[in-house]
Design a protein around this motif. Structure first.
Motif, PDB file in Angstrom:
ATOM      1  N   HIS A 105      57.633  42.291  43.092  1.00 20.46           N
ATOM      2  CA  HIS A 105      57.627  40.863  42.752  1.00 20.46           C
ATOM      3  C   HIS A 105      56.371  40.142  43.244  1.00 20.46           C
ATOM      4  O   HIS A 105      55.941  39.163  42.624  1.00 20.46           O
ATOM      5  CB  HIS A 105      58.870  40.196  43.348  1.00 20.46           C
ATOM      6  N   ASP A 106      55.777  40.594  44.334  1.00 16.89           N
ATOM      7  CA  ASP A 106      54.597  39.904  44.869  1.00 16.89           C
ATOM      8  C   ASP A 106      53.469  39.806  43.853  1.00 16.89           C
ATOM      9  O   ASP A 106      52.688  38.843  43.876  1.00 16.89           O
ATOM     10  CB  ASP A 106      54.088  40.626  46.120  1.00 16.89           C
ATOM     11  N   TYR A 108      53.850  39.343  40.665  1.00 17.83           N
ATOM     12  CA  TYR A 108      54.229  38.395  39.605  1.00 17.83           C
ATOM     13  C   TYR A 108      54.519  36.980  40.127  1.00 17.83           C
ATOM     14  O   TYR A 108      54.795  36.082  39.339  1.00 17.83           O
ATOM     15  CB  TYR A 108      55.485  38.911  38.889  1.00 17.83           C
ATOM     16  N   ARG A 109      54.469  36.796  41.416  1.00 17.88           N
ATOM     17  CA  ARG A 109      54.877  35.526  42.021  1.00 17.88           C
ATOM     18  C   ARG A 109      53.835  34.431  41.808  1.00 17.88           C
ATOM     19  O   ARG A 109      52.646  34.631  42.005  1.00 17.88           O
ATOM     20  CB  ARG A 109      55.105  35.732  43.523  1.00 17.88           C
ATOM     21  N   ASP A 110      54.309  33.254  41.378  1.00 14.69           N
ATOM     22  CA  ASP A 110      53.483  32.044  41.294  1.00 14.69           C
ATOM     23  C   ASP A 110      52.227  32.236  40.448  1.00 14.69           C
ATOM     24  O   ASP A 110      51.112  31.865  40.851  1.00 14.69           O
ATOM     25  CB  ASP A 110      53.077  31.566  42.699  1.00 14.69           C
ATOM     26  N   ASN A 111      52.389  32.818  39.276  1.00  9.11           N
ATOM     27  CA  ASN A 111      51.247  32.977  38.378  1.00  9.11           C
ATOM     28  C   ASN A 111      51.739  33.059  36.935  1.00  9.11           C
ATOM     29  O   ASN A 111      52.931  32.853  36.659  1.00  9.11           O
ATOM     30  CB  ASN A 111      50.421  34.222  38.753  1.00  9.11           C
ATOM     31  N   GLU A 114      54.069  38.020  33.559  1.00  2.47           N
ATOM     32  CA  GLU A 114      55.490  38.303  33.470  1.00  2.47           C
ATOM     33  C   GLU A 114      55.725  39.803  33.583  1.00  2.47           C
ATOM     34  O   GLU A 114      54.824  40.604  33.343  1.00  2.47           O
ATOM     35  CB  GLU A 114      56.078  37.781  32.158  1.00  2.47           C
ATOM     36  N   ARG A 193      45.897  41.541  43.209  1.00  7.33           N
ATOM     37  CA  ARG A 193      46.953  41.704  44.211  1.00  7.33           C
ATOM     38  C   ARG A 193      47.341  43.170  44.432  1.00  7.33           C
ATOM     39  O   ARG A 193      48.511  43.518  44.493  1.00  7.33           O
ATOM     40  CB  ARG A 193      48.185  40.885  43.835  1.00  7.33           C
TER      41      ARG A 193
END
Length: 299
Positions: A105-106, A108-111, A114, A193
């Motif tokens: 999840h890191d 896909y987080r806050d960006n 998908e 990331r």
């Protein structure tokens, strides 16, 4: 290839017991599902390490160094599909593989990225109710996802509905498909990331037509459009932001081109491709605006 974890022994030396690890009962993709062998796609380069992860009706071939799948293969039984299974599952790590080798999840987080299902959620959801529910849950492992732009356009819609369209053209009796899919993992994919974001995805469908094995192949391209956004694309992403991606473009392509792009062994499928191979580069990849553009018969 490295198999997923085998059963492990737990307990004290006296009276030890053997427990089955999570997901150990999953049979995975059936190479003989169509009655003709369609093997699991594997890298042709022996130095590429992979881990084979069976799930319910599908298998993921994971590349730990890229933290995502190089390929996935699913059996689709069109006559037994269940379309009423609710989307209530949440994404989870596969416990058979170190989390450091999965794109979690890191990323896909806050960006604007998908989690793009490689094996579509509904493709393996067939059979008895419990079996279908399990298949649905299994598709929500991070090993079955890859970062995609959240842009939705007609090209992506065509990609998402390809299997539905192909099922209507598969064998009249059983409407079965073997669908192989994955990202095109290239050394030049932009980093973000801790992973490299693939710019293309591929899909090869195998089915029976007139009693014989047939195949078609497709590429979904999310590369930035240099003709419209060259300055942003060439400059790269801003610090901390995902790499710039373009609107999706969907193509029907020769199966042999997918094999070359991915360095995967696609078994007999290049030889039974329904798309005639032309020499002119501009005509070799056929851009799809709708399902009506798909070639499903040899001339």
């Amino acid at each position: 290839m490295i198999p997923a974890d085998s059963p492990r022994t737990v307990g004290a030396a006296a009276g030890t017991t053997t427990s089955r690890p999570p997901l150990a009962d999953r049979a995975g993709y059936d190479e003989h599902f169509l009655g003709v062998r369609v093997p699991l796609p594997v890298p042709t380069r022996p130095q590429v390490e992979t881990v084979v992860l069976p799930y319910t009706h599908f298998t993921v071939v994971l590349r730990p160094d890229r933290r995502m799948a190089v390929a996935a293969a699913v059996c689709v039984d069109g006559r037994r599909l269940m379309d009423q299974v609710p989307r209530e599952s949440s994404w989870q790590f596969d416990p058979r593989v170190d989390k450091a080798h999965q794109t979690g999840h890191d990323v896909y987080r806050d960006n604007s990225l998908e989690k793009g299902h490689l094996v579509r959620r509904l493709d393996p959801v067939w059979g008895a109710a419990a079996e279908a529910d399990q298949a649905n849950e299994d598709t929500f492992h991070y090993t079955n996802a890859a970062p995609q732009a959240d842009v939705f356009n007609q090209a992506k819609k065509v990609w998402q509905e390809l299997e539905n369209h192909l099922l209507d053209h598969a064998a009249d009796v059983d409407r079965r498909l073997a669908v192989l899919t994955g990202p095109v993992l290239h050394d030049s994919d932009p980093p973000y990331r801790g992973v490299q974001v693939p710019l293309r995805f591929w899909k090869v469908a195998a089915f029976l037509q007139g009693g014989s094995l047939a195949s078609t192949a497709y590429v979904l391209d999310q590369s930035p459009d240099l003709t419209r956004d060259a300055e942003r694309a060439l400059a790269g992403a801003q610090a901390g932001a995902p790499p710039p991606l373009g609107a999706f473009r969907t193509f029907q392509v020769p199966v042999r081109d997918v094999a070359e792009l991915t360095s995967l062994d696609l078994g007999p499928l290049p030889a039974v491709d329904l798309m005639p191979v032309v020499r002119a580069p501009a005509e070799r990849w056929k851009r799809l605006a709708s399902h009506d553009d798909i070639v499903l018969r040899r001339d």
